[in-house]
Write an enzyme that holds these catalytic residues in place. Structure first.
Site, PDB file in Angstrom:
ATOM      1  CD  GLU A 396     -12.343 -12.101   3.165  1.00  0.00           C
ATOM      2  OE1 GLU A 396     -11.699 -11.270   3.824  1.00  0.00           O
ATOM      3  OE2 GLU A 396     -12.309 -13.334   3.409  1.00  0.00           O
ATOM      4  CB  SER A 630       8.513  22.513   3.823  1.00  0.00           C
ATOM      5  OG  SER A 630       9.102  22.368   2.548  1.00  0.00           O
ATOM      6  CG  HIS A 680      -6.756   6.382  -0.149  1.00  0.00           C
ATOM      7  ND1 HIS A 680      -6.214   7.341   0.681  1.00  0.00           N
ATOM      8  CD2 HIS A 680      -8.106   6.526  -0.061  1.00  0.00           C
ATOM      9  CE1 HIS A 680      -7.202   8.027   1.244  1.00  0.00           C
ATOM     10  NE2 HIS A 680      -8.354   7.565   0.808  1.00  0.00           N
TER      11      HIS A 680
END
Length: 733
Positions: A396, A630, A680
């Protein structure tokens, strides 16, 4: 009735009342008496947790240096494997082959106007039993380029983009020069990245005592803060491009995987970079001349800080071995009785830069304690409905290597089976920190409501709420926090093993830890030790138990529930807030740009700047156009309607897979502009903040970096993702 009998009766009534209250507690996804049964299971789980055993685990696993690729790193993985097996889990070591460089040569020397050769060494201390051991990685930044450069030295404050704007105004270029930057305010890898963008030949990063040294408190070993020789090791891989093995993006780094040429890897630096202590930084900074720095650039060393760009010259020489090394992930499973192909995944890494008592062993010890407690329940007959997968990741620290390679290697399976990934890392004394997928915010609040803080004896939820009220900056915000039911969980950036699950695959994720009363300067140094931890981080290991309870209860509730506890109303509310922030950001930027440009045109900077400082006015910026939000606002209107309807439906168990795969609808296959690994549309690490999150990142970063056409395009991309989610949720029955 005797006094003794009266006391017993009162105790019995209190116990009965407590049980009744427990039965009345709402647990999302649990109907009828199932909630009481789950709470009783969690109570039995809690009784298996031992602060003493957590402390023993921290001491054992941090007893020696154990970085990825080391013999001790392998031994720690094997120790963890045996622990899982002894607890009754089906466990194995899954090995990948990853690039991980260690130093062959490190040299920093001042060559003019005076000379100094940096020590580049942290001394052993008699008060710290493990600080003098063999096998310590030297002080360095992994993924620095090899290099032998000499040049003028320039001080660049924290090395942020805005710091270079100031240098431009001061007429100081860093092209071909070596910069020295302070740790802090941005992720360490952003500092050489920005320096490289501005043409610097090399980068030195030091820890100023104003940030985590004697300015903050007594230094180690007397106190918790960084002494003059302490150095923060760490990765400078450009993880905002992609994390994991730099040679195998999007592919698990198996022995036979195809690999890029290292010099072509887009997430690796082209310039050398090295961290140093403030002892070694002092003669370098003292040699600087040129303008005195602005007040906000000043550190706490006892001399005047100058920018430099004159006679001070530094020689920086670095070389690395660039070897492929084994990466040992430990994967343990407890098979589900009803839904074995729905996985509740829990993870924490096991590798450290040196001994790593806080980072990562404090979090890993809590995870192992959970596994021990669940194993004991299993031996008593308990079996989760869904499969529990407990993971101890390797690699990690250099760049999320172990978790990323496992995720990339099992991507298709995880998209099918992974219900949630629950992460932890280092842990300390203080307040709950929780971040993650916002459809899980209700779950987090219910878990936190039911766990007692070891210091105050109120719930960890109540303690966190109190902290948020007191931290609020204005009376209005304090009132809002007081009125709020529960806590908002944070959004995920990067810097720990959840990144590949959430931001690459769309697996719903959570990250838990405690802190806020454990400040210090040991991070990534030889002093991140058991001795330091027991004095300054979590004496008594009580917050280790609290972490085990928090992550363990969350895992058990998801594993055992009939209907998964996804609350998409919370997601809607959060994203609605993000869009409001973006519209306000654009309006504020438009107004500030117009005012600043007027000030430049009216020569206000020239009239007010001290002429002795020779500081040019800022350059005018392009006016901010009106962006059309919008599409996003209309998409949110649809999400509002659908999530309100979904919240009223009684969903069958057959809807569970659709509930946890909902997060995947927020992915964009094309990824973010310039970094397509991150898919994402709501959460990503910032391009210049690294660990720090950017929400709706495609839009937000385009606005911040004034790329207006891209901002409008990304509004459409984000709106399409939200519309996909709405259409998807509408069909869940």
């Amino acid at each position: 009735m005797t006094t003794t009998n009266f006391s017993l009766l009162i105790a019995l009534l209190l116990c009965t009342g407590g049980a009744a209250r427990a039965q009345d507690k709402k647990l999302t996804g649990y109907a009828g008496n199932a909630a009481a049964q789950q709470l009783e299971l969690e109570s039995r789980f809690d009784k298996q947790l031992s602060s003493n055993h957590i402390g023993e685990t921290i001491k054992a696993l941090s007893s020696q240096p154990h970085h990825i690729g080391s013999a001790r790193g392998k031994a720690v993985a094997e120790d963890i494997l045996q622990r899982f097996k002894s607890y009754g889990w089906d466990a194995e070591i899954v090995t990948y082959q990853v690039l991980f460089p260690t130093p062959k040569e490190r040299l920093v020397e001042l060559t003019g106007p005076t000379t100094y050769k940096a020590l580049l060494k942290e001394p052993a201390l008699k008060e710290d039993a493990t600080s003098g051991q063999e096998g310590q990685l030297p002080t360095y930044n992994a993924w620095s380029a090899d290099g032998d450069v000499e040049g003028e030295l320039v001080y660049v404050n924290y090395g942020l983009p805005e710091d270079y704007e100031y240098l431009d105004r001061a007429g100081i270029s860093v092209k071909g020069k070596i910069v020295i930057a302070k740790y802090g305010r941005s992720w360490r890898g952003s500092k050489p990245k920005v320096a490289q963008e501005h043409g610097a030949a090399g980068c030195i990063i030091y820890s100023d005592p104003k940030d985590d040294g004697y300015y903050s408190g007594d230094v180690y070993p007397k106190g918790a803060f960084k002494n003059e020789y302490g150095v923060q090791r760490g990765s400078v891989m450009d993880i905002v491009i992609y994390p994991g093995d730099p040679l195998t993006p999007n592919t698990g780094a198996t022995a036979n995987a195809q690999r890029l040429d290292r010099l072509q890897a887009p997430n690796l630096l082209k310039i050398p970079v090295l961290p140093i202590s403030y002892h070694d930084a002092t003669p370098l900074l003292q040699a600087l001349e040129g303008p005195v720095v602005p007040d906000e650039w000043k550190g706490a060393l006892p001399f005047t800080y100058h920018i430099g760009g004159g006679k001070a010259r530094v020689h920086l020489k670095l070389s690395f071995d660039w070897q492929i090394r084994p990466c040992y992930n430990v994967i343990a499973k407890l098979k589900g009785s009803e839904q074995p192909d729905q996985w509740v995944i829990r993870g924490n890494h096991h590798d450290a830069w040196v001994n790593g008592a806080a980072d990562p062993i404090s979090g890993l010890a809590a995870l192992l304690e959970e596994a021990k407690a669940i194993g004991a329940l299993h031996k008593q007959g308990y079996q989760p409905k869904r499969t529990l997968v407990y993971c101890a990741w390797d690699g990690e620290e250099p760049g999320l290597l172990g978790s990323t390679e496992w995720v990339e290697d099992h991507a298709a399976e995880l998209k099918e089976k992974a219900v949630v990934y629950i992460n932890s890392d280092n842990n300390g004394r203080g307040f709950l920190n929780a971040s993650g997928s916002h459809a899980l915010e209700t779950l987090v609040n219910e878990v936190a409501r039911d766990i007692t803080d070891p210091q105050t004896q109120v719930s960890i939820l109540a303690r966190k709420q109190a902290a948020e009220v007191l931290k609020a900056a204005t009376p209005k915000l304090k009132k809002e926090k007081l009125a709020k039911q529960g806590i908002a969980i944070g959004a995920m950036g990067s810097g720990s093993d959840y990144s590949s699950f959430l931001q690459h695959l769309g697996v719903p994720s959570l990250d838990f830890g405690f802190g806020g009363e454990d400040a210090g300067g040991e991070y990534h140094s030889i002093y991140d030790s058991y001795d330091d931890y027991t004095r300054f981080k979590d004496p008594g290991f009580n917050y280790g138990v609290a972490l085990s309870q928090t992550a363990g209860h969350a895992a058990l509730r998801v594993a055992n529930t009939v209907t998964l506890p996804f609350d998409y109303r919370k997601l809607y509310e959060t994203v609605n807030g993000y869009v409001n922030e973006l519209t306000e950001l654009t309006s504020s930027l438009r107004e500030s740009t117009a005012i600043d440009n007027q000030l430049i045109r009216d020569r206000k900077y020239q009239l007010t700047t001290d002429t002795a400082k020779h500081l040019s006015p800022p350059l005018p910026k392009s006016e901010v156009p009106y962006l059309d939000f919008s599409p996003l606002q209309n998409a949110l209107t649809g999400l509002d309607t659908v999530t309100a309807s979904l919240a009223t439906r009684k969903l069958p168990a057959t809807a569970n897979k659709a509930l946890y795969q909902g997060e995947q609808q927020l992915l964009n296959d094309a990824g973010l502009p310039t970094r397509n690994w991150y898919k994402h549309t709501l959460y990503a690490p910032g391009f210049y903040t690294g660990y720090g999150v950017k929400t709706i990142p495609g839009v937000r970063e385009a606005i911040e970096q004034r790329r207006w056409k891209e901002a409008q395009e990304q509004i459409t991309v984000a709106a399409a993702a939200i519309n996909r989610l709405s259409a998807y949720l509408e069909n869940i029955h």
